[in-house]
Write an enzyme that holds these catalytic residues in place. Structure first.
Site, PDB file in Angstrom:
ATOM      1  CB  CYS A 164      30.848  -9.114 -20.141  1.00  0.00           C
ATOM      2  SG  CYS A 164      32.200  -9.425 -21.263  1.00  0.00           S
ATOM      3  CB  CYS A 187      31.036 -11.729 -23.709  1.00  0.00           C
ATOM      4  SG  CYS A 187      29.938 -10.451 -23.193  1.00  0.00           S
ATOM      5  CG  HIS A 247      35.929 -11.193 -12.305  1.00  0.00           C
ATOM      6  ND1 HIS A 247      35.233 -10.980 -13.454  1.00  0.00           N
ATOM      7  CD2 HIS A 247      35.370 -12.297 -11.737  1.00  0.00           C
ATOM      8  CE1 HIS A 247      34.318 -11.931 -13.583  1.00  0.00           C
ATOM      9  NE2 HIS A 247      34.379 -12.726 -12.559  1.00  0.00           N
TER      10      HIS A 247
HETATM   11  C1  COM Z   1      34.092  -6.626 -20.516  1.00  0.00           C
HETATM   12  C2  COM Z   1      33.566  -5.898 -19.341  1.00  0.00           C
HETATM   13  S1  COM Z   1      34.435  -8.288 -20.168  1.00  0.00           S
HETATM   14  S2  COM Z   1      33.854  -4.251 -19.549  1.00  0.00           S
HETATM   15  O1  COM Z   1      33.037  -3.776 -20.661  1.00  0.00           O
HETATM   16  O2  COM Z   1      35.277  -4.026 -19.874  1.00  0.00           O
HETATM   17  O3  COM Z   1      33.538  -3.564 -18.323  1.00  0.00           O
END
Ligand code: COM
Length: 552
Positions: free
Chosen positions: A110, A115, A165
């Protein structure tokens, strides 16, 4: 102090400090034992992502036996949305988990390739669309699409992606108390055992959360340079595309196609099914679909329905795409850039020791508790097939955690609010008008613009994000529909094209699916924050006095 001018030294000292909960296998944790800050995580992740060959050691955040000697309740294989949310929930319930991910960060694809870049690109598409439309008026300069570079926007994303991250690593470690090992693949040994860097971990349960990847169509030339999907676009694009052909008609095709076109890269979509009529999208209202697709065409996107792709042409690098038209003609399009948006499939090879049952498309079969055909093994997220949406991934992980912690909890993800982006934000939930008419005899709608209006002169809905369109070319200002059962007065579905309504749809979907329903009268009682993006409250109030509701 970390010398960011020398990332190698920075990495060494940062890595040494990772094991605050316990020593790394080399017991080289830093003397001060201070947790990594978000900024330090950014540097560490940047370094590992930029130089994977020289940073092959795993990042361990695992409790020592003195700190916690309990058996693991679950090992989460994969630390994306499912693994991270499942782990956090299990941990919050007092259980013990270990999460393992091959990337040096949690959060999965993501924030790395999916996303988050998609939302950056969709925001760029929206901004570019407005800048092009308004050029030469007010303060808007002439639009120069040479300044809108796909490659540059991708680079902007890559340069910043370690920030989210880092927050996920920091939050998971410092706030959610999760144990994890990152930057190394897990080897699944059996239904209770996983091996990492030569060390075996046993758990009562495994939760498989490794996602899915693009299923490329099997046509000649598909491996040529110049063919990308959402992930390789981020990792491998090294030139500025001038012309784009998209293979497939998925959500990804609409979203990335709208972005490419908005940058000035002329885009053609080759799709077998009409856009938004694919099996993976449900409850799409015909009026909404027509508005979305016509507005894509209005922006210059070429949409060829019924096209069968035969070959990607080129000699080392893509030069074109050959396809067959519905009437059997074979046509070539010249292009230097092909984007694949044909859907995704999981790669289950690492789970072969488990002998998991899969369906005919290759997705893992699990029951409503997320338990697979192997009793101690759960699966979550994209491994289970569509919808490949964030809410489902996260809630699957949580559902597995709840069941592992002794609760019987079922998660049904067949009904949900949905959205996509073109240059608009498109949101919908509940029934389409056609579906409602099949089930109810007295369906009433509130629609803007109404069916009999001339959309070129009907400057509503004008709302946040669409005012400049409404005052310059009304048809561009969006579209909405509320579908109501005239007998019970309950709202059956809501459909919106515009900007800023995603938030509302999370709640509308929940409210209309309550057992008692949610009526037009309930809607009329809300206190609107005028101008609100989707206008449903004021329009409902204008109508709610009617005993026998009629269309508006
Ligand atoms: C979303 C990643 S960017 S998580 O679902 O928060 O781990």
């Amino acid at each position: 102090m970390i010398d960011v001018r020398n990332p190698s030294d920075g990495f060494t000292s940062l890595r040494a400090r990772i094991g605050e909960l316990g020593p790394t296998p080399n017991d080289d944790r830093g003397a001060d034992g201070a947790p990594l800050t978000v900024g330090e995580w950014v540097q560490l992740i940047d370094e590992v992502v930029a130089h994977p060959q020289r940073n092959t050691e795993a990042l361990w955040n695992v409790a020592t036996p003195e700190q916690d000697d309990r058996e693991y309740d679950a090992i989460f294989v994969g630390g994306g949305a499912s693994g991270r949310f499942g782990s956090a929930y299990l941990r919050a319930r007092g259980g013990r988990q270990l999460t393992i991910d091959a990337w040096p960060f949690l959060g999965g694809s993501c924030p790395h390739q999916a996303c988050v870049p998609h939302h950056l690109f969709s925001e760029c598409a929206r901004e570019l669309d407005l800048a092009r439309h308004m050029q030469g008026r007010l303060w808007f300069p002439a639009f120069d699409d040479k300044r809108a570079s796909i490659a540059e926007i991708v680079e902007l994303f890559k340069a910043g992606r370690s920030y989210p991250h880092a927050i996920m690593n920091w939050q998971s470690k410092e706030q959610l108390d999760m144990e994890f090992i990152l930057n190394t693949p897990a080897t699944v040994i059996d239904e209770h055992t996983v091996e990492v860097e030569g060390q075996r971990f046993r758990a009562r349960n495994l939760v498989l959360c490794t996602g899915a990847r693009t299923a490329y169509p099997d046509v000649p030339g598909i491996t040529a340079k110049g063919v990308y999907d959402f992930a390789s676009l981020i990792e491998e694009l090294d030139y500025e595309p001038n012309r784009c052909v998209i293979i497939g008609g998925s959500k990804v095709a609409l979203e990335y196609g709208s972005f490419f076109q908005a940058t000035g890269c002329k885009t053609t979509i080759l799709t077998r099914s009409p856009l938004m009529e694919t099996a993976s999208l449900h409850h799409v209202d015909t009026g909404l679909r027509e508005y979305v697709v016509s507005m894509m065409a209005d922006r210059g996107i070429e949409i060829l329905v019924g096209a069968e792709v035969l070959e990607v042409l080129g000699n080392g690098h893509v030069t074109g795409v050959r396809y067959r038209t519905p009437d059997g003609r074979v046509v070539d399009i010249d292009t230097d850039f092909v984007f694949v948006g044909t859907g995704e499939r999981p790669d289950l090879r690492m789970y072969s020791p488990l002998g998991l049952a899969t369906d005919e498309r290759g997705f893992v079969v699990a029951d409503a508790t997320m338990r697979t055909s192997v009793p101690s093994v759960y699966a979550a997220g994209d491994l289970l097939g569509p919808p490949m949406e964030m809410f489902k991934a996260r809630k699957c992980g949580v559902a597995a955690a709840r069941n592992i912690m002794g609760e019987h909890y079922e998660f049904d993800f067949t009904e949900y609010p949905d959205f996509l982006h073109t240059t608009y934000e498109v949101t919908w939930c509940g029934l389409s008008e056609a579906e409602a008419r099949q089930r109810y005899s007295n369906v009433v709608k509130i629609q803007m613009p109404p069916d009999d209006a001339d959309p070129e002169t009907f400057a509503l809905p004008a709302a946040e994000g669409s005012m400049l369109y409404a005052f310059t070319r009304p048809v561009l200002s969006g579209w909405l529909k509320l579908v109501i059962d005239g007998d019970s007065r309950k709202i059956l579905g809501a459909h919106h094209v515009g900007f800023g309504a995603k938030d509302a749809f999370q709640y509308i979907d929940y409210l209309i699916r309550q057992p008692q329903g949610w009526t037009i009268d309930d809607m009329a009682e809300l206190n609107e924050l005028f101008l609100n993006p989707e206008h449903f409250i004021q329009l409902s109030r204008l109508r709610a006095g009617q005993r026998d509701l009629v269309n508006m």
